[in-house]
Design a protein around this motif. Structure first.
Motif, PDB file in Angstrom:
ATOM      1  N   ALA A  72       1.102 -11.390 -12.250  1.00 24.63           N
ATOM      2  CA  ALA A  72       0.868  -9.996 -11.872  1.00 24.63           C
ATOM      3  C   ALA A  72       1.023  -9.884 -10.363  1.00 24.63           C
ATOM      4  CB  ALA A  72      -0.526  -9.541 -12.306  1.00 24.63           C
ATOM      5  N   THR A  73       0.994  -8.673  -9.868  1.00 22.20           N
ATOM      6  CA  THR A  73       1.197  -8.432  -8.438  1.00 22.20           C
ATOM      7  C   THR A  73       0.231  -9.239  -7.587  1.00 22.20           C
ATOM      8  OG1 THR A  73       1.805  -6.175  -9.039  1.00 22.20           O
ATOM      9  CG2 THR A  73       1.473  -6.628  -6.704  1.00 22.20           C
ATOM     10  N   ALA A  74      -1.001  -9.378  -8.065  1.00 23.86           N
ATOM     11  CA  ALA A  74      -2.021 -10.094  -7.304  1.00 23.86           C
ATOM     12  C   ALA A  74      -1.816 -11.600  -7.334  1.00 23.86           C
ATOM     13  CB  ALA A  74      -3.406  -9.757  -7.842  1.00 23.86           C
ATOM     14  N   GLY A  75      -0.937 -12.098  -8.217  1.00 22.97           N
ATOM     15  CA  GLY A  75      -0.675 -13.526  -8.265  1.00 22.97           C
ATOM     16  C   GLY A  75      -0.658 -14.066  -9.677  1.00 22.97           C
ATOM     17  N   PRO A  76      -0.457 -15.393  -9.812  1.00 18.75           N
ATOM     18  CA  PRO A  76      -0.440 -16.028 -11.133  1.00 18.75           C
ATOM     19  C   PRO A  76      -1.851 -16.251 -11.651  1.00 18.75           C
ATOM     20  CG  PRO A  76      -0.086 -17.665  -9.432  1.00 18.75           C
ATOM     21  CD  PRO A  76      -0.180 -16.341  -8.725  1.00 18.75           C
ATOM     22  N   SER A  77      -1.978 -16.344 -12.968  1.00 18.28           N
ATOM     23  CA  SER A  77      -3.300 -16.552 -13.544  1.00 18.28           C
ATOM     24  C   SER A  77      -3.166 -17.177 -14.925  1.00 18.28           C
ATOM     25  CB  SER A  77      -4.063 -15.225 -13.639  1.00 18.28           C
ATOM     26  OG  SER A  77      -3.357 -14.308 -14.453  1.00 18.28           O
ATOM     27  N   GLU A  78      -4.302 -17.577 -15.450  1.00 15.67           N
ATOM     28  CA  GLU A  78      -4.413 -18.071 -16.812  1.00 15.67           C
ATOM     29  C   GLU A  78      -5.570 -17.346 -17.482  1.00 15.67           C
ATOM     30  OE1 GLU A  78      -4.981 -22.231 -16.316  1.00 15.67           O
ATOM     31  OE2 GLU A  78      -2.849 -22.663 -16.036  1.00 15.67           O
ATOM     32  N   ALA A  79      -5.561 -17.353 -18.817  1.00 19.46           N
ATOM     33  CA  ALA A  79      -6.630 -16.690 -19.575  1.00 19.46           C
ATOM     34  C   ALA A  79      -6.798 -15.246 -19.134  1.00 19.46           C
ATOM     35  CB  ALA A  79      -7.940 -17.456 -19.446  1.00 19.46           C
ATOM     36  N   SER A  80      -5.687 -14.559 -18.963  1.00 20.66           N
ATOM     37  CA  SER A  80      -5.723 -13.162 -18.520  1.00 20.66           C
ATOM     38  C   SER A  80      -4.813 -12.308 -19.406  1.00 20.66           C
ATOM     39  CB  SER A  80      -5.285 -13.044 -17.055  1.00 20.66           C
ATOM     40  OG  SER A  80      -3.912 -13.357 -16.904  1.00 20.66           O
ATOM     41  N   ASP A 339      -0.311 -25.327  -7.905  1.00 22.12           N
ATOM     42  CA  ASP A 339      -1.117 -24.115  -7.833  1.00 22.12           C
ATOM     43  C   ASP A 339      -0.851 -23.319  -6.550  1.00 22.12           C
ATOM     44  OD1 ASP A 339      -2.214 -24.703 -10.268  1.00 22.12           O
ATOM     45  OD2 ASP A 339      -4.064 -25.568  -9.449  1.00 22.12           O
ATOM     46  N   GLU A 340      -0.794 -24.016  -5.433  1.00 20.77           N
ATOM     47  CA  GLU A 340      -0.537 -23.323  -4.171  1.00 20.77           C
ATOM     48  C   GLU A 340       0.870 -22.754  -4.140  1.00 20.77           C
ATOM     49  OE1 GLU A 340      -1.011 -21.559  -0.622  1.00 20.77           O
ATOM     50  OE2 GLU A 340      -2.582 -22.502  -1.820  1.00 20.77           O
ATOM     51  N   GLY A 341       1.828 -23.508  -4.663  1.00 22.77           N
ATOM     52  CA  GLY A 341       3.222 -23.066  -4.646  1.00 22.77           C
ATOM     53  C   GLY A 341       3.478 -21.837  -5.489  1.00 22.77           C
ATOM     54  N   ILE A 342       2.840 -21.754  -6.661  1.00 22.26           N
ATOM     55  CA  ILE A 342       3.096 -20.572  -7.485  1.00 22.26           C
ATOM     56  C   ILE A 342       2.485 -19.320  -6.863  1.00 22.26           C
ATOM     57  CG2 ILE A 342       3.413 -21.850  -9.633  1.00 22.26           C
ATOM     58  CD1 ILE A 342       0.576 -21.099 -10.440  1.00 22.26           C
ATOM     59  N   ARG A 343       1.379 -19.482  -6.142  1.00 27.26           N
ATOM     60  CA  ARG A 343       0.848 -18.315  -5.428  1.00 27.26           C
ATOM     61  C   ARG A 343       1.834 -17.856  -4.344  1.00 27.26           C
ATOM     62  NH1 ARG A 343      -4.131 -20.967  -6.395  1.00 27.26           N
ATOM     63  NH2 ARG A 343      -3.944 -22.218  -4.500  1.00 27.26           N
ATOM     64  N   ARG A 344       2.434 -18.824  -3.651  1.00 29.33           N
ATOM     65  CA  ARG A 344       3.432 -18.472  -2.633  1.00 29.33           C
ATOM     66  C   ARG A 344       4.646 -17.802  -3.275  1.00 29.33           C
ATOM     67  NH1 ARG A 344       4.747 -23.949  -0.103  1.00 29.33           N
ATOM     68  NH2 ARG A 344       6.342 -22.736   0.989  1.00 29.33           N
ATOM     69  N   GLU A 345       5.033 -18.289  -4.450  1.00 25.61           N
ATOM     70  CA  GLU A 345       6.194 -17.703  -5.122  1.00 25.61           C
ATOM     71  C   GLU A 345       5.949 -16.239  -5.475  1.00 25.61           C
ATOM     72  OE1 GLU A 345       9.309 -18.814  -8.653  1.00 25.61           O
ATOM     73  OE2 GLU A 345       7.183 -19.061  -9.098  1.00 25.61           O
ATOM     74  N   ILE A 346       4.799 -15.940  -6.059  1.00 23.94           N
ATOM     75  CA  ILE A 346       4.509 -14.556  -6.447  1.00 23.94           C
ATOM     76  C   ILE A 346       4.318 -13.688  -5.203  1.00 23.94           C
ATOM     77  CG2 ILE A 346       3.043 -13.058  -7.826  1.00 23.94           C
ATOM     78  CD1 ILE A 346       4.780 -15.213  -9.312  1.00 23.94           C
ATOM     79  N   ASP A 347       3.755 -14.238  -4.134  1.00 23.49           N
ATOM     80  CA  ASP A 347       3.662 -13.499  -2.873  1.00 23.49           C
ATOM     81  C   ASP A 347       5.056 -13.117  -2.372  1.00 23.49           C
ATOM     82  OD1 ASP A 347       0.924 -13.651  -2.874  1.00 23.49           O
ATOM     83  OD2 ASP A 347       0.801 -15.310  -1.441  1.00 23.49           O
ATOM     84  N   ARG A 348       6.012 -14.041  -2.518  1.00 26.44           N
ATOM     85  CA  ARG A 348       7.378 -13.756  -2.084  1.00 26.44           C
ATOM     86  C   ARG A 348       8.002 -12.657  -2.946  1.00 26.44           C
ATOM     87  NH1 ARG A 348       8.904 -19.486   0.455  1.00 26.44           N
ATOM     88  NH2 ARG A 348      11.084 -18.885   0.644  1.00 26.44           N
ATOM     89  N   LEU A 349       7.759 -12.728  -4.244  1.00 27.24           N
ATOM     90  CA  LEU A 349       8.265 -11.677  -5.132  1.00 27.24           C
ATOM     91  C   LEU A 349       7.709 -10.317  -4.719  1.00 27.24           C
ATOM     92  CD1 LEU A 349       8.025 -13.231  -8.723  1.00 27.24           C
ATOM     93  CD2 LEU A 349      10.076 -12.262  -7.696  1.00 27.24           C
ATOM     94  N   ALA A 350       6.405 -10.255  -4.501  1.00 25.52           N
ATOM     95  CA  ALA A 350       5.771  -8.992  -4.132  1.00 25.52           C
ATOM     96  C   ALA A 350       6.276  -8.488  -2.784  1.00 25.52           C
ATOM     97  CB  ALA A 350       4.255  -9.157  -4.108  1.00 25.52           C
ATOM     98  N   ALA A 351       6.501  -9.394  -1.844  1.00 22.72           N
ATOM     99  CA  ALA A 351       6.955  -8.986  -0.514  1.00 22.72           C
ATOM    100  C   ALA A 351       8.369  -8.413  -0.566  1.00 22.72           C
ATOM    101  CB  ALA A 351       6.909 -10.171   0.446  1.00 22.72           C
ATOM    102  N   VAL A 352       9.237  -9.039  -1.355  1.00 25.74           N
ATOM    103  CA  VAL A 352      10.632  -8.597  -1.431  1.00 25.74           C
ATOM    104  C   VAL A 352      10.744  -7.226  -2.085  1.00 25.74           C
ATOM    105  CG1 VAL A 352      12.839  -9.096  -2.566  1.00 25.74           C
ATOM    106  CG2 VAL A 352      11.622 -10.905  -1.363  1.00 25.74           C
TER     107      VAL A 352
END
Length: 387
Positions: A72-80, A339-352
């Motif tokens: 989601a926009t806020a980042g990756p997650s599990e059990a959501s 875990d840290e990398g996937i947060r960075r990936e979704i941050d990049r998606l949201a920024a673009v």
């Protein structure tokens, strides 16, 4: 005043059934929703979750699936639960489902492809496909959809997950929880869609010849048992308590690369193997006579692929800002990034996307056919931008 086209995303953590209602509340920004797309953990009480969602949006067509992690926009997650809603008079939507898909995957793809709306005033079209990645050769679904729609309609989507258990995945369609199914949404719009496809993997080691295979199962490489060759190339000793989950986790970061005439390797996810006959199972076909390599990647190469996929997707919007983005990201890329990398990936998606909402999930395979017949991918990021 209702906008002509809108897309919104809601997400909620937790396994209680009200998580679906909370996510739907955030996604349903307007009263004329045409479609809900739902991605959720396999751990949910799926019938109860669907009932909550249907109560929030009665009569609105719904497709979705279980995942190996949600985006989601806020980042990756599990059990959501992640819910995407789109609506407005600038969209027309039809949905379809094909059950018992493994009996004839090509027929299943053809059946759901017929749901595409025909509207001359809405010239831009896309078919979103969500399938059971454990049902067999997923390329057959693409072939079936292509046989109906031809080359003019892009296909995009992903294979449902089950948190890497590799036992059973589920697909969601209106009020029903399905398995061994393909669900689809055909969308027509008065604005363009954009699709980007990149993987970020590279060849390592020596090439191997597929000397015996059938559909998505590889029996021998270089005339030796495929599983033995694969483990030897990786210099991995087989544990005494070997199981499918152990092999799947090993294969996450060591897929097979299938050489193609255009020089671009097609990546194949190894979903398991037979420890008695020493064969490998993949999510899609590995033809006999093909040349394959073991592939590897690192955080840098995977994130560079993310940037490239986003850029390709946005470039196809003819200068329009995206309403939102759907991301179908292989669970293997998550294994490389951590875990840290996937947060960075979704941050990049949201920024673009300049603030546009992002939704998606970690998949067992990705669908993106924009040209040619082939359109099934593994270990890849597929980005759909909705203009």
């Amino acid at each position: 005043m209702q906008p002509a086209r809108w897309l919104a995303v809601g997400s909620a953590h937790g396994l209680d059934t009200r998580a679906g209602a909370r996510a739907a509340d955030d996604a349903l920004e307007h009263g004329d929703a045409k479609l809900l797309i739902v991605f959720c953990s396999q751990s949910h009480d799926l019938p109860a979750l669907l009932a909550e969602l249907r109560q929030q949006a009665p009569g609105v067509p719904l497709i979705g699936c279980t995942t190996a992690g949600e985006i989601a926009t806020a980042g990756p997650s599990e059990a959501s639960v992640v819910v995407t809603a789109l609506g407005g008079e600038g969209f027309a939507v039809e949905t379809a489902a094909a059950t018992e898909a493994s009996q004839d995957l090509r027929l299943a793809g053809a059946r759901v492809a017929r749901c595409l709306p025909v509207r001359e005033d809405l010239p831009h079209k896309v078919l979103i496909l969500l399938s059971d990645g454990l049902a067999g050769d997923q390329q057959e679904i693409v072939r079936g959809a292509y046989s109906v729609l031809g080359a003019t309609v892009p296909l995009v989507g992903g294979c449902a997950g089950d948190d890497l258990r590799m036992i059973r995945t589920h697909q969601l369609y209106d009020d029903d929880v399905l398995t061994d199914a393909v669900v689809a949404a055909g969308i027509a719009s008065d604005a363009p869609f954009g699709i980007g496809v990149r993987h970020g993997w590279r060849r390592v080691g020596e090439p191997m010849l597929v000397t015996a295979s059938a559909a998505n199962r590889v029996y021998t490489l270089d005339d030796r048992p495929a599983l033995d060759v694969y483990l030897k190339q990786l210099r991995v000793d087989e544990p005494a308590d070997r199981d499918q989950e152990w092999l799947a986790r090993l294969a996450l970061t060591h897929p097979l690369g299938l050489a193609r005439p255009n020089g671009e390797d097609q990546v194949r996810f190894i979903s398991g193997g037979d420890f008695v006959e020493r064969s490998l199972s993949c999510i899609a076909e590995i033809p006999q006579g093909a040349l394959v390599w073991i592939m590897e990647g690192d955080a840098l190469s995977v994130l560079e692929a993310t940037d490239a996929a986003c850029a390709d997707s946005l470039a196809a919007l003819d200068g329009n800002a995206p309403l939102g983005v759907l991301a179908f990201d292989c669970i293997a890329r998550r294994g490389v990034l951590g875990d840290e990398g996937i947060r960075r990936e979704i941050d990049r998606l949201a920024a673009v996307t300049s603030g546009a909402p992002v939704a998606g999930f970690y998949t067992y395979g990705e669908i993106a056919r924009t040209r040619g017949l082939r359109g099934f991918h593994n270990q890849t990021l597929v980005v759909l931008s909705v203009g």
